[in-house]
Design an enzyme around this catalytic site. Structure first.
Site, PDB file in Angstrom:
ATOM      1  N   ASP A  50      35.380  43.496  44.349  1.00  0.00           N
ATOM      2  CA  ASP A  50      34.049  43.184  43.829  1.00  0.00           C
ATOM      3  C   ASP A  50      33.593  41.790  44.255  1.00  0.00           C
ATOM      4  O   ASP A  50      32.443  41.602  44.663  1.00  0.00           O
ATOM      5  CB  ASP A  50      34.024  43.292  42.302  1.00  0.00           C
ATOM      6  N   GLU A  89      36.074  48.863  48.864  1.00  0.00           N
ATOM      7  CA  GLU A  89      34.729  48.883  49.436  1.00  0.00           C
ATOM      8  C   GLU A  89      34.518  47.811  50.492  1.00  0.00           C
ATOM      9  O   GLU A  89      34.033  48.103  51.587  1.00  0.00           O
ATOM     10  CB  GLU A  89      33.682  48.712  48.327  1.00  0.00           C
TER      11      GLU A  89
END
Length: 389
Positions: free
Chosen positions: A22, A284
């Protein structure tokens, strides 16, 4: 109607989950917004120690510090630093804003003052439903409106993080063949020009042991480059997890050499991905950077209940492979699925098929970034989205 002034800036709040994912995304976005759009960005982060792994110059004990034009603020509980509403307020990945922030913007709204454009930056997904949900508003009890911003691979989504000069910089790096020099800079030794070099940044999986066993018994010299972290938990057969591990150490087993990497900043990690023949990535941020590296890769997606992560994986692979020869696409997809399922014996023939098709996969990977960007990156679309709001 009150007409109080406020500082023109953007605030991004990030709760660090799984160490780097994140914060990796939000740090890249904050830097790009500051550099390319001249925005004053405050990046509020709850775990500065983890952040420091990808920004080594960061002082985990300093509540406010500035790097690359971004003001980094420690998000503690209760919030000890004053929050002043700016133009935009981003809560990254549904991290739930501090009560002090919600209270301040609610009071401003009730007083008739201007309030920030409030966005929830969601996780990246290639699933079809993302287009329909991108930009949808959610009316809060306070009367404030929060909008959902979905990154994605199509022109009806929020786009993908990609700095304006990234692809050209990567191409120059790869054309100048700097990889062996870079490996030397990292303290890695014994890597020849014709050796196969693989970077590894994954979660724990039995697939790793199977592949390492296969590489160690092969004919081609393989170098596996691994940062000290979760991946090593799956390599106990090859690296004794009880011993003191340090960057620069090398463990040799037949034709396999495992090198422990020093932790690097984001620019250094990009160069690592550009320099390897295959990249095994997770989550990600590294997943997206592997795509911009224009090299074949395996995506170890974050495991979810009832194997929902495999649905996300399938959705991405369907997009990524639509211009790829069917036999190559099938092998690459099967390898990714097998790796994520912890397959062992079934993985080895799939690996061989993918390596045999390495040239075709590399050619495809070089074309993919221009297609995936879809005319505008995430920061560009985000700035326009805010203007339209």
């Amino acid at each position: 109607m009150h007409n109080h002034t406020h500082t023109p800036h953007w605030d991004i709040f990030c709760a660090v989950v799984d160490n780097y994912g994140d914060i990796g995304v939000t740090w890249r976005l904050a830097k790009q917004l500051a550099k390319e759009y001249g925005l004053a960005v405050n990046l509020w982060v709850d775990d500065l120690a983890s952040f420091g792994h990808i920004l080594p110059a960061l002082d985990p004990k300093c509540p406010t510090q500035t790097f690359e034009g971004v003001c980094i603020k420690h998000w503690d509980l209760p919030l000890s630093q004053d929050y002043q509403p700016g133009e935009v307020l981003i809560e990254a990945f549904a991290c739930e804003l501090p009560p002090e922030v919600l209270c301040k913007i609610t009071k401003a709204h009730q007083a008739g003052d201007k309030v920030p454009v409030w966005l929830n930056l969601e996780y990246l997904s290639a699933e079809d439903w993302v287009e329909g949900c991108h930009g949808l508003p959610s009316l809060q009890r306070s009367g404030l409106k929060k909008q959902f911003y979905f990154p994605g691979f199509t022109d009806k989504t929020g786009g993908l993080i990609c700095e304006s000069d990234l692809l050209a910089t990567r191409q120059r790096w790869q054309e100048s063949e700097q990889r062996l020099n870079y490996f030397t800079q990292l303290g890695l030794s014994g890597i020849a020009a014709d050796d196969t070099v693989i970077s590894l940044f994954s979660y724990e999986t039995a697939s790793l042991e199977a592949l390492c066993q296969h590489w160690s018994q092969g004919k081609q010299q393989v170098h596996l480059l691994v940062p000290i972290g979760r991946s090593l938990n799956s390599l106990a057969t090859f690296i004794d997890p009880q011993q003191d591990l340090a960057p620069g150490q090398r463990f040799c087993h037949g034709k396999l050499a495992i090198h422990l990497l020093p932790m690097t900043d984001q620019q250094g990690y990009d160069r690592l991905l550009w320099s390897c023949d295959v990249n095994i990535v997770r989550g990600e941020d590294s997943f997206l950077r592997a795509q911009w590296a224009a090299k074949p890769f395996i995506w170890h997606i974050y495991p979810q209940e009832e194997d929902y992560h495999l649905i996300k994986l399938e959705a991405f692979m369907a997009l990524y492979c639509h211009n790829l020869a069917p036999e190559v696409a099938d092998a690459w997809k099967a390898l990714n699925i097998g790796f994520n399922q912890g397959s062992q014996e079934a993985l080895l023939p799939l690996w061989q098929q993918v390596i045999t098709a390495h040239a075709a996969l590399t050619q495809h990977a070089q074309k993919w970034p221009d297609e995936a960007i879809n005319d505008a990156d995430l920061a560009t679309r985000l700035v326009q989205f805010v203007k339209n709001s």
